[in-house]
Design a protein around this motif. Structure first.
Motif, short mmCIF file in Angstrom:
data_model
loop_
_atom_site.label_atom_id
_atom_site.label_comp_id
_atom_site.label_asym_id
_atom_site.label_seq_id
_atom_site.Cartn_x
_atom_site.Cartn_y
_atom_site.Cartn_z
N ALA A 61 -4.31 9.19 -1.56
CA ALA A 61 -5.78 8.16 -0.50
C ALA A 61 -6.13 7.70 -0.79
O ALA A 61 -6.59 6.67 -0.97
N GLU A 65 1.49 -1.37 0.40
CA GLU A 65 0.19 0.33 -0.03
C GLU A 65 1.06 1.30 -0.15
O GLU A 65 1.98 1.03 0.48
N ASP A 124 4.32 16.22 -0.82
CA ASP A 124 3.47 16.01 0.43
C ASP A 124 2.95 17.61 0.41
O ASP A 124 4.35 18.14 -0.35
N THR A 159 1.56 -0.91 3.73
CA THR A 159 2.08 0.70 3.29
C THR A 159 3.54 0.78 3.34
O THR A 159 4.39 0.81 4.89
N TYR A 167 -5.05 3.65 -0.50
CA TYR A 167 -4.80 3.41 0.89
C TYR A 167 -5.80 3.15 1.26
O TYR A 167 -7.26 3.24 1.31
N ASP A 223 -6.13 2.45 4.72
CA ASP A 223 -5.75 3.82 5.07
C ASP A 223 -5.51 5.29 4.83
O ASP A 223 -4.89 5.50 4.56
N ARG A 224 -7.11 5.65 4.56
CA ARG A 224 -6.95 6.77 4.04
C ARG A 224 -6.10 7.81 4.45
O ARG A 224 -6.30 8.94 4.03
N GLU A 225 -6.00 7.64 5.85
CA GLU A 225 -5.71 8.59 6.79
C GLU A 225 -3.74 9.32 6.50
O GLU A 225 -3.34 10.10 6.37
N ALA A 226 -3.54 7.31 6.91
CA ALA A 226 -2.34 7.42 5.60
C ALA A 226 -1.75 8.13 4.66
O ALA A 226 -0.73 9.04 4.37
N GLY A 227 -2.83 8.20 3.58
CA GLY A 227 -1.99 8.75 2.21
C GLY A 227 -2.67 9.67 2.22
O GLY A 227 -2.62 10.81 1.35
N ARG A 257 6.19 2.87 3.40
CA ARG A 257 6.16 4.46 4.63
C ARG A 257 7.08 5.49 4.52
O ARG A 257 8.40 5.12 3.43
#
Length: 407
Positions: free
Chosen positions: A372, A134, A343, A155, A375, A377-381, A157
């Motif tokens: 996102a 991911e 970012d 994921t 992902y 985990d939408r928060e991670a992306g 990172r």
């Protein structure tokens, strides 16, 4: 009083919605949404990954010649035309020393997307677990869901060091994700959207894990020719114990800039390719007849073509990456593919990539894609946004100019 009867044209009502519940979470792809936004606003589309110029003229002419000669205008053979299967096998042997039998170990598909779908539908059963890196290309999740299997993300990172910003795989996390229910590892390198290219050591560790736990591996290698700087593409099938358990997926679209032709392929041991073909025959059956002959000729182009293509894309990467950094983004300089992940937090306004991308066309006249969507985990992306650099240099320069002005 007579009972009321329904008209045959009356809409059917049911508590159950029309869409298969396994697909309900996916909806319309982000690419369709953002491309429509680019069109409606007249923005530069750096969201969807397709070139804005065609590939080599001799390859296009090969397709025209096939059409005129009547090659492929009717149904081609189910596994693909022999010329293309032979060309795929020769290409793999020349580059990687992999020897595939063109008749039993190569299968032509309607692009890599069908290859992914057919592989996962063929190899998975309900309840199986699939460990996937991911963020991942959106069709992975949909195809796993259609097979009734369960995706388990590992994921990549973000990491910022002296050598710059990049995304990295945690091999311990990968190992911990494998359970007794794991059937398959789904690997993508060079990796879309992060631009990560897994190292030889990382791939060796993945291979050891697959052998140790007796796992199948599906590896998406469509960006095999787009690796930059010191990165190298090493197929997983070349590692000990992997040839018999790996389905490798390739494609002509990204290498030759004819994405609309939809010509992909699968290579693997006969039992695996036979399984994938069993599923594939009920998807498209066959496709892209005349284009298959053209791609066969494309794969036989001299190495100078592939070297020049890579160098050209590296230069485009550098134009966009430098411009994004100057505009204020934090840039994850890709080692492969034709995407740059950024970012957006240094620009202010919070880590909401969806809101950022939906506002960007009006603000800057440029379209990008929020990572996102790739992902679980939408928060991670959430803070990451992807831009494509497979465009003409002048287009990239104009996009950079607009972004600098906007930010």
């Amino acid at each position: 009083m007579a009972a009321m009867t329904s008209s045959p044209h009356q809409a059917r009502t049911s508590a159950r919605p029309p869409l298969n519940r396994r697909l309900a979470e996916f909806g319309t792809t982000i690419f369709a949404e953002m491309s429509a936004l680019a069109l409606s606003t007249g923005s530069i589309n750096l969201g969807q990954g397709f070139p804005d110029t065609d590939g080599p003229e001799e390859v296009r002419e090969a397709a025209v010649r096939a059409l005129r000669d009547g090659r492929g205008n009717q149904y081609p053979p189910g596994p693909g035309v022999p010329e293309l299967r032979a060309a795929v096998a020769a290409h793999q042997e020349r580059l990687y020393g992999l020897s595939w039998d063109a008749d039993t170990e190569v299968l032509v598909t309607a692009g890599a997307t069908e290859a992914i779908a057919a592989s996962l539908l063929a190899l998975l059963e309900p309840g199986d677990e699939v460990v996937a890196l991911e963020p991942y290309y959106d069709s992975y999740a949909a195809c796993i869901a259609m097979a009734g299997a369960r995706r388990v993300p590992v994921t990549l990172r973000p990491h910022v060091g002296e050598e710059g910003a990049s995304f990295r795989l945690d091999l311990d996390e990968l190992r911990d994700a494998v359970t007794d229910r794991t059937r398959l590892l789904l690997v993508n390198t060079p990796h879309n959207p992060t631009g990560t290219v897994l190292t030889r050591a990382e791939l060796a560790a993945i291979a050891e894990l697959a052998v140790e736990r007796d796992l199948l591996v599906v590896t998406d290698e469509v960006y095999e020719h787009l690796v930059f700087d010191d990165a190298e593409h090493v197929p997983l099938a070349t590692f000990p114990g992997m040839r018999e358990r790996t389905v490798s997926i390739g494609s002509a679209g990204k290498t030759f800039s004819f994405t609309g032709w939809k010509v992909g392929w699968v290579t693997g041991a006969p039992a695996l390719v036979s399984a994938v073909r069993s599923a594939k025959q009920f998807l498209t059956y066959v496709s892209s007849g005349p284009f298959q002959y053209a791609v066969a000729e494309a794969l036989a182009l001299p190495q100078t073509y592939f070297d020049a293509f890579r160098a050209d894309m590296r230069d485009r990467r550098d134009v966009l990456a430098a411009g994004l950094a100057e505009a204020g983004f934090e840039v994850f300089r890709p080692a492969g593919t034709y995407f740059v992940t950024t970012d957006i937090r240094p620009l202010g306004g919070g880590p909401d990539g969806f809101a950022f991308c939906r506002a960007l066309p009006e603000r800057a006249g440029v379209v990008a894609v929020p990572n996102a969507v790739f992902y679980d985990d939408r928060e991670a992306g959430a803070p990451f946004v992807r831009f494509a650099f497979c465009k003409q240099v002048e287009v990239l320069q104009e996009a950079v100019k607009r972004l600098k002005t906007a930010f």
